[in-house]
Design an enzyme around this catalytic site. Sequence first.
Site, mmCIF file in Angstrom:
data_model
loop_
_atom_site.group_PDB
_atom_site.id
_atom_site.type_symbol
_atom_site.label_atom_id
_atom_site.label_comp_id
_atom_site.label_asym_id
_atom_site.label_seq_id
_atom_site.Cartn_x
_atom_site.Cartn_y
_atom_site.Cartn_z
ATOM 1 N N SER A 186 0.837 -1.201 0.000
ATOM 2 C CA SER A 186 0.000 0.000 0.000
ATOM 3 C C SER A 186 0.874 1.254 0.000
ATOM 4 C CB SER A 186 -0.919 -0.001 1.222
ATOM 5 O OG SER A 186 -0.150 -0.147 2.389
ATOM 6 N N GLU A 187 2.169 1.118 0.287
ATOM 7 C CA GLU A 187 3.068 2.275 0.276
ATOM 8 C C GLU A 187 3.641 2.541 -1.126
ATOM 9 O OE1 GLU A 187 5.591 1.231 3.607
ATOM 10 O OE2 GLU A 187 4.647 2.766 4.834
HETATM 11 ZN ZN LIG Z 1 6.791 2.313 6.055
#
Ligand SMILES: [Zn+2]
Length: 281
Positions: free
Chosen positions: A75-76
Amino acid sequence: MTTEESIRGDIVEVGRRLYSRGFVASNDGNISVRLDDRRIMTTPKSVSKGYMTPDMMVIVDYAGNKLAGERDPSSELKMHLAVYEDRPDVKAVVHAHPPIATAFAVAGIPLDRAVLAEVITTLGCIPIADYATPSTAELPAAVKRYIKAHDGLLLANHGALTCGKEVLGAYYKMETVEHFAQISFIARMLGGERLISRDEVTRLQGLRGMYGIASPAEICADPAGAGAAAGECQVIQSPVTDGPRLVHETALRRSPSGDEEIRLTYRELTALIEDAVKALR
Ligand SMILES: [Zn+2]
């Protein structure tokens, strides 16, 4: 020749090093490589970076849509996409939570003092991107404020991010960030750093070209010299140490009239204007 297979192997190796050095815990951290103008290879989510295999990698487009791979990206990933968007020269991004550097990020203390020649020549000052909730759109926006001028950032209350022309190079910058943080911390325990002189900082800046370092991560220049005119970071006398200090963030000083004057570098000013224009849209 850099093949896709060798890139998979390099990402596995970088993950192993991040984990073995304690730069990540659990399934933290992510690594990505720009494959071409359409595709990025990145690490999968929910996997320890110390135990990845080449087949686990995910291939995505520049909007973050998965193109290939059995697993899903982290998700990053948005933070990585923001770096590629703003830095055409960058081919790889590494994000981790190295403990000492992250402690500086948690304490709100940037790594911005001119103390180590190798840091000045490779990374310059290492600012802190504002706190943003991980995996939200706020985080890429916070990163975008600094990434045009820096190859290494601290992420407030989160970790660190580095980028480079290839994945091992981006990883080595992460090592440098953590090493610099460790040395800075211990030096402060011992009574504080003795800073490198302004002349030496300028000389070291000149060495960057010799080492073939052409990244836009600016080394701070003399405020009265060409640096200020060119909009680079500036060196000011630190009120604490009375030595030159690399300044990358808004510097406050007293103007002759006694009013507080905000001094910005050209890039910071540009970033602020861009932010304001976006807000108007
Ligand atoms: Zn992180």
